[in-house]
Design an enzyme around this catalytic site. Sequence first.
Site, short mmCIF file in Angstrom:
data_model
loop_
_atom_site.label_atom_id
_atom_site.label_comp_id
_atom_site.label_asym_id
_atom_site.label_seq_id
_atom_site.Cartn_x
_atom_site.Cartn_y
_atom_site.Cartn_z
N HIS A 59 -10.99 5.15 -1.31
CA HIS A 59 -11.06 4.33 -0.09
C HIS A 59 -12.07 3.19 -0.25
O HIS A 59 -12.59 2.68 0.73
CB HIS A 59 -11.47 5.16 1.15
CG HIS A 59 -10.49 6.21 1.57
ND1 HIS A 59 -10.89 7.47 1.92
CD2 HIS A 59 -9.16 6.18 1.72
CE1 HIS A 59 -9.83 8.19 2.27
NE2 HIS A 59 -8.76 7.42 2.15
N ASN A 104 0.88 -1.17 0.00
CA ASN A 104 0.00 0.00 0.00
C ASN A 104 0.92 1.22 0.00
O ASN A 104 1.36 1.68 1.05
CB ASN A 104 -0.90 -0.06 1.25
CG ASN A 104 -1.82 1.15 1.37
OD1 ASN A 104 -1.69 2.14 0.64
ND2 ASN A 104 -2.75 1.08 2.30
N ARG A 123 -2.32 -1.83 -3.71
CA ARG A 123 -3.40 -0.84 -3.65
C ARG A 123 -3.13 0.19 -4.76
O ARG A 123 -2.04 0.76 -4.82
CB ARG A 123 -3.42 -0.13 -2.30
CG ARG A 123 -4.46 0.99 -2.25
CD ARG A 123 -4.36 1.80 -0.98
NE ARG A 123 -5.39 2.83 -0.95
CZ ARG A 123 -5.27 3.97 -0.30
NH1 ARG A 123 -4.20 4.24 0.41
NH2 ARG A 123 -6.26 4.85 -0.33
#
Length: 410
Positions: free
Chosen positions: A187, A15, A98
Site C-alpha cells: 500500500h 489497478n 499498480r
Amino acid sequence: MTAPTPSPTRVLVLNSGSSSVKYQLLDMADGSRLAVGLVERIGEEGSRLVHTPLRGGEKRVRSGTVADHAAALKAVAEELAADGLGLDSPELAAIGHRVVHGGLRFTAPTVIDEEVLAEIERLVPVAPLHNPANIVGIRTAMTLRPDLPQVAVFDTAFHTTMPEAAARYAIDVDTADAYRIRRYGFHGTSHAYVSRETARLLGKAPEEVNVIVLHLGNGASASAVAGGRCVDTSMGLTPLEGLVMGTRSGDVDPAVTFHLMRVAGMTADEIDTLLNKRSGLVGLCGDNDMREIRRRIDEGDQRAALAFDVYVHRLKKYIGAYYAVLGRVDAVAFTAGVGENAAPVREAAIAGLEELGLAVDADLNAVRSDEARIISPEYARVAVAVVPTDEELEIARQTFALVHDPAQEK
Ligand SMILES: Nc1ncnc2c1ncn2[C@@H]1O[C@H](COP(=O)(O)OP(=O)(O)O)[C@@H](O)[C@H]1O
Ligand SMILES: CC(=O)OP(=O)(O)O
Ligand SMILES: [Mg+2]
C-alpha cells in the site's frame, strides 16, 4: 506548414486486484478525470462492470459473468471506446499499472519490458493474490497498445527506505538472505500520498512532520512516516502480516502454521487459504464489510461485536507501537474504505490515548465528507485526521512524470 501535434497528456491507470479491476482515465494537463470504473467479482457469479464517464454521459452497469482478468480488461476497453476514449486514442500518453510486489529491486516507477515482467512474475509466490492479476493487466494492455509506454508503480517502493532494524525478521540471516525473506510492506502508493496530504492539511512541508498512516481498506496496513520517509510498516514479506483485515488474519504466532499441519493435517496451501481468505473480520464473524458489522452490532450481535473489538485492539496496538518508533508524532491519518467512512472505528482506536496527546472530537468525527479534515479537538497535541487516499491519481502522476522525464527512473 502544419501546427505541431500537442504531446498526449492522458494516462490510463489500471489497478488489478485478486478479483477486481479498478481503472481511471486522467488528463494530466490538469489532473482531471475523464472516466472511472470498476469490474468486480471476476471469475465469480454476479460479476459486473460499473463505468462512469465524467465529461457527459450516464453511468453504465454491465452484469453477467466476466470469466477472468483478460476478459475484464477487454470489457473496460470497450466501455472506454464507447465514450470515444478508447485505448487507440492518440491522446493517450501511457498506461500506469499498480503492481503490488516489487521486491527490493524496484524503488521507483519503472517502464515495463519483458525483463521487468519476468521479475514481477518471479515475485508471484510472495504476492499470490495480487501479482498474477497485475501481470494479466500489463500483458493485455501491451497487446492492445504495444507502442505505448507501460509503467509499473509498486506498492513496495515507498517502504524501501525502512531501516534494517525494521525490515529484518529475527531469523537465521543466511536462510533469510537465501530466500529474500524480509519485510517489504505494501500500500506504499497510498501511504506516500496520504502522508504528503496530511502534511499539507497541517500547513507544513512533508519533511517537517511525523505521521502515522492507517490505510484501512479490504487489505489494511499502518505505517510510520518520519519527515516524508517510511521508517516502519505493518505488512511484511507478504500482505498478510499486521492489522486485522477483511479476510486476512494479520499477525499470528507463526507456530499456528506448523501446529495446524501437525494436529489438523492441513497442507501449506490450505493454511494459506485459511489465513488469507477465511480469517480477519470474515473469519471472526462471517462478514468482511464494516458497514454490515456495525449494523449487526446495533442489533446486539455478539460475534460482530467481538470482530470489531479484535480489529480495533490490533489497530490501537500499532498506533502505540509507531508512536514509540517515531518518538514525536504530528498526526495520525485514517484512510481507505474503513478509515474514511467508519467513524466508530476511528473513535474506538483513539479512545483512551489522551496521555499521548490523542483525542477525537465526536462532532468532527461524525462529519461525512470527501475532503481531508481534522477530527481532533483544538486542544489536542497531535492531530487526528481523515485523509482520503487516491492511489489512481498518484499512479497517474508518477507514470506521467516518468514518461516526460525518464531521467528520474532508477
Ligand atoms: N460507509 C462505510 N462505512 C463503513 N465501512 C465502509 C464504508 N464504505 C466502505 N467501507 C469499508 O471499506 C472496505 C473497502 O475499502 P477499500 O479501500 O475500497 O478496499 P480495497 O481498495 O482494498 O478494495 C469495505 O469492505 C468496507 O468494510
Ligand atoms: C497489498 C494489498 O493488501 O492490497 P489490497 O488492499 O488492494 O488487497
Ligand atoms: Mg485498496
